[in-house]
Design a protein around this motif. Structure first.
Motif, PDB file in Angstrom:
ATOM      1  N   ILE A   5       6.337  -7.881  -8.979  1.00  0.00           N
ATOM      2  CA  ILE A   5       5.649  -6.595  -9.109  1.00  0.00           C
ATOM      3  C   ILE A   5       4.157  -6.853  -9.000  1.00  0.00           C
ATOM      4  N   HIS A   6       3.505  -6.138  -8.102  1.00  0.00           N
ATOM      5  CA  HIS A   6       2.056  -6.243  -7.922  1.00  0.00           C
ATOM      6  C   HIS A   6       1.423  -4.889  -8.221  1.00  0.00           C
ATOM      7  N   PHE A   7       0.612  -4.834  -9.266  1.00  0.00           N
ATOM      8  CA  PHE A   7      -0.146  -3.619  -9.572  1.00  0.00           C
ATOM      9  C   PHE A   7      -1.521  -3.710  -8.913  1.00  0.00           C
ATOM     10  N   VAL A   8      -1.912  -2.661  -8.195  1.00  0.00           N
ATOM     11  CA  VAL A   8      -3.240  -2.600  -7.589  1.00  0.00           C
ATOM     12  C   VAL A   8      -3.954  -1.392  -8.176  1.00  0.00           C
ATOM     13  N   THR A   9      -5.086  -1.627  -8.820  1.00  0.00           N
ATOM     14  CA  THR A   9      -5.831  -0.551  -9.471  1.00  0.00           C
ATOM     15  C   THR A   9      -7.315  -0.743  -9.235  1.00  0.00           C
ATOM     16  N   GLY A  10      -8.115   0.161  -9.735  1.00  0.00           N
ATOM     17  CA  GLY A  10      -9.561   0.088  -9.576  1.00  0.00           C
ATOM     18  C   GLY A  10     -10.165   1.468  -9.771  1.00  0.00           C
ATOM     19  N   LYS A  11     -11.452   1.507  -9.917  1.00  0.00           N
ATOM     20  CA  LYS A  11     -12.157   2.785 -10.074  1.00  0.00           C
ATOM     21  C   LYS A  11     -11.928   3.640  -8.831  1.00  0.00           C
ATOM     22  N   GLY A  12     -11.838   4.948  -9.001  1.00  0.00           N
ATOM     23  CA  GLY A  12     -11.643   5.843  -7.876  1.00  0.00           C
ATOM     24  C   GLY A  12     -12.700   5.663  -6.811  1.00  0.00           C
ATOM     25  N   GLY A  13     -12.276   5.630  -5.553  1.00  0.00           N
ATOM     26  CA  GLY A  13     -13.203   5.516  -4.447  1.00  0.00           C
ATOM     27  C   GLY A  13     -13.507   4.106  -3.977  1.00  0.00           C
ATOM     28  N   VAL A  14     -12.874   3.089  -4.580  1.00  0.00           N
ATOM     29  CA  VAL A  14     -13.174   1.700  -4.192  1.00  0.00           C
ATOM     30  C   VAL A  14     -12.291   1.214  -3.051  1.00  0.00           C
ATOM     31  N   GLY A  15     -11.291   2.011  -2.661  1.00  0.00           N
ATOM     32  CA  GLY A  15     -10.416   1.604  -1.564  1.00  0.00           C
ATOM     33  C   GLY A  15      -9.161   0.881  -1.998  1.00  0.00           C
ATOM     34  N   LYS A  16      -8.689   1.150  -3.216  1.00  0.00           N
ATOM     35  CA  LYS A  16      -7.524   0.430  -3.735  1.00  0.00           C
ATOM     36  C   LYS A  16      -6.251   0.710  -2.930  1.00  0.00           C
ATOM     37  N   SER A  17      -6.103   1.927  -2.397  1.00  0.00           N
ATOM     38  CA  SER A  17      -4.885   2.253  -1.643  1.00  0.00           C
ATOM     39  C   SER A  17      -4.800   1.444  -0.354  1.00  0.00           C
ATOM     40  N   VAL A  18      -5.921   1.264   0.330  1.00  0.00           N
ATOM     41  CA  VAL A  18      -5.939   0.447   1.545  1.00  0.00           C
ATOM     42  C   VAL A  18      -5.619  -1.009   1.203  1.00  0.00           C
ATOM     43  N   ILE A  19      -6.178  -1.501   0.100  1.00  0.00           N
ATOM     44  CA  ILE A  19      -5.898  -2.875  -0.321  1.00  0.00           C
ATOM     45  C   ILE A  19      -4.423  -3.024  -0.708  1.00  0.00           C
ATOM     46  N   ALA A  20      -3.856  -2.022  -1.378  1.00  0.00           N
ATOM     47  CA  ALA A  20      -2.438  -2.062  -1.733  1.00  0.00           C
ATOM     48  C   ALA A  20      -1.573  -2.118  -0.480  1.00  0.00           C
ATOM     49  N   ALA A  21      -1.914  -1.303   0.521  1.00  0.00           N
ATOM     50  CA  ALA A  21      -1.162  -1.309   1.772  1.00  0.00           C
ATOM     51  C   ALA A  21      -1.288  -2.651   2.486  1.00  0.00           C
ATOM     52  N   ALA A  22      -2.486  -3.225   2.470  1.00  0.00           N
ATOM     53  CA  ALA A  22      -2.700  -4.525   3.110  1.00  0.00           C
ATOM     54  C   ALA A  22      -1.902  -5.618   2.411  1.00  0.00           C
ATOM     55  N   LEU A  23      -1.888  -5.599   1.076  1.00  0.00           N
ATOM     56  CA  LEU A  23      -1.122  -6.585   0.323  1.00  0.00           C
ATOM     57  C   LEU A  23       0.366  -6.443   0.614  1.00  0.00           C
ATOM     58  N   ALA A  24       0.853  -5.202   0.666  1.00  0.00           N
ATOM     59  CA  ALA A  24       2.262  -4.957   0.955  1.00  0.00           C
ATOM     60  C   ALA A  24       2.627  -5.452   2.352  1.00  0.00           C
ATOM     61  N   LEU A  25       1.767  -5.181   3.331  1.00  0.00           N
ATOM     62  CA  LEU A  25       2.023  -5.630   4.693  1.00  0.00           C
ATOM     63  C   LEU A  25       2.000  -7.156   4.771  1.00  0.00           C
ATOM     64  N   LYS A  26       1.071  -7.759   4.058  1.00  0.00           N
ATOM     65  CA  LYS A  26       0.976  -9.228   4.032  1.00  0.00           C
ATOM     66  C   LYS A  26       2.263  -9.844   3.490  1.00  0.00           C
ATOM     67  N   LEU A  27       2.771  -9.316   2.393  1.00  0.00           N
ATOM     68  CA  LEU A  27       3.992  -9.846   1.784  1.00  0.00           C
ATOM     69  C   LEU A  27       5.198  -9.624   2.693  1.00  0.00           C
TER      70      LEU A  27
END
Length: 290
Positions: A5-27
């Protein structure tokens, strides 16, 4: 294979959703079957990737990569149906006005239901999820703390019985770093980094885990300082003013990285990409994630 399980979080507006998608694609490219999970009532990825729909049931968007949107109510419904075994009775249970009111006012119940669903694989409880990894595009930092606090609150309120035991089993998974990883996304700016540091301390104190920091949208320019200084002498030109601005930004970034280094053992740097195509943007971020 143990589900991760990988949780990706951060302050709103930092781009966490793009990073989450990139991590998912990488895995997924490592041969793992991955589910990218959004939490809440609205899907970011539906519009971002121009998908027909994103709902509770996973939808494959790339080979080995699926996406789903989980709400607290949907997770509760599935949990109730799993316990009751009869779909019509579970539906009757949730369509009851009193039950609906209880769900809306019960503190932490939606969050507990979502965490129960997220951790159900490692706990071997609930409907099976045939994925090797879950990458959770989680709430922003403040709401993420409330999400993680939900099982502890329930475990204290309900000392005995299945609800208390389920809450304690969720906490055990959240604390197990061989299963659960935490990725905090920030910008090289004071306020996002401050919130990231506070969340990191919370995770260390409450769960004894060490999160990684993803510093996103970093200015990555290969310009010698001497060239910037020379350009700055042209104070009356746009080039000179831009050179001054760029040097100030780079100095601030360096200061933010130095500050982050005192609180995070692992820091991943993702540059600012000038890319408008969603998948190309995610692809570029994949290259920077170790």
């Amino acid at each position: 294979m143990q589900q991760e399980i990988h949780f990706v979080t951060g302050k709103g507006g930092v781009g966490k959703s793009v990073i989450a998608a990139a991590l998912a694609l990488k895995l997924s490219r490592q041969g793992k079957k991955v589910l990218l999970v959004e939490l809440g009532d609205q899907s970011f990825f539906k519009d971002f990737f121009d998908l027909a729909d994103v709902g509770f049931q996973p939808v494959e968007i790339k080979p080995q990569l699926s996406v789903a949107l989980w709400t607290g109510e949907a997770c509760l419904r599935e949990y109730a149906q799993y316990l009751i075994k009869v779909e019509s009775l579970a539906k009757l249970f949730f369509d009851n006005a009193v039950m609906k009111a209880f769900i809306n006012i019960a503190p932490g119940l939606p969050e507990l239901a979502m965490l129960g669903k997220i951790t159900s694989g490692p706990r071997k409880y609930g409907p099976p999820m045939n994925f090797d990894c879950l990458v959770v595009d989680a709430f922003a930092t403040g709401h993420f703390k409330a999400l993680l606090a939900a099982p502890s609150g329930m475990a204290q309120a309900v000392q005995i019985g299945p609800m208390g035991e389920q809450s304690r089993s969720i906490i055990r998974v959240l604390r197990d770093q061989s299963i659960t990883k935490y990725h905090i996304v920030s910008l090289p700016e004071e306020l996002p980094l401050k919130e990231s540091t506070e969340l990191s301390e919370y995770l260390k104190n409450e769960f004894s885990v060490e999160p990684s920091l993803v510093m996103n949208k970093v200015l990555d320019v290969n310009i010698p300082l001497s060239s910037l200084k020379n350009a700055e002498t042209q104070t009356s030109s746009d080039l000179g003013l831009f050179a001054q601005y760029l040097e100030q930004q780079l100095d601030r970034q360096q200061s933010m990285f130095k500050q982050a280094g005192t609180n995070f053992k692992t820091i991943v740097k993702v540059p600012l990409f000038f890319e408008t195509d969603p998948w190309k943007l995610v692809e570029k971020a994949v290259e920077k994630i170790p």
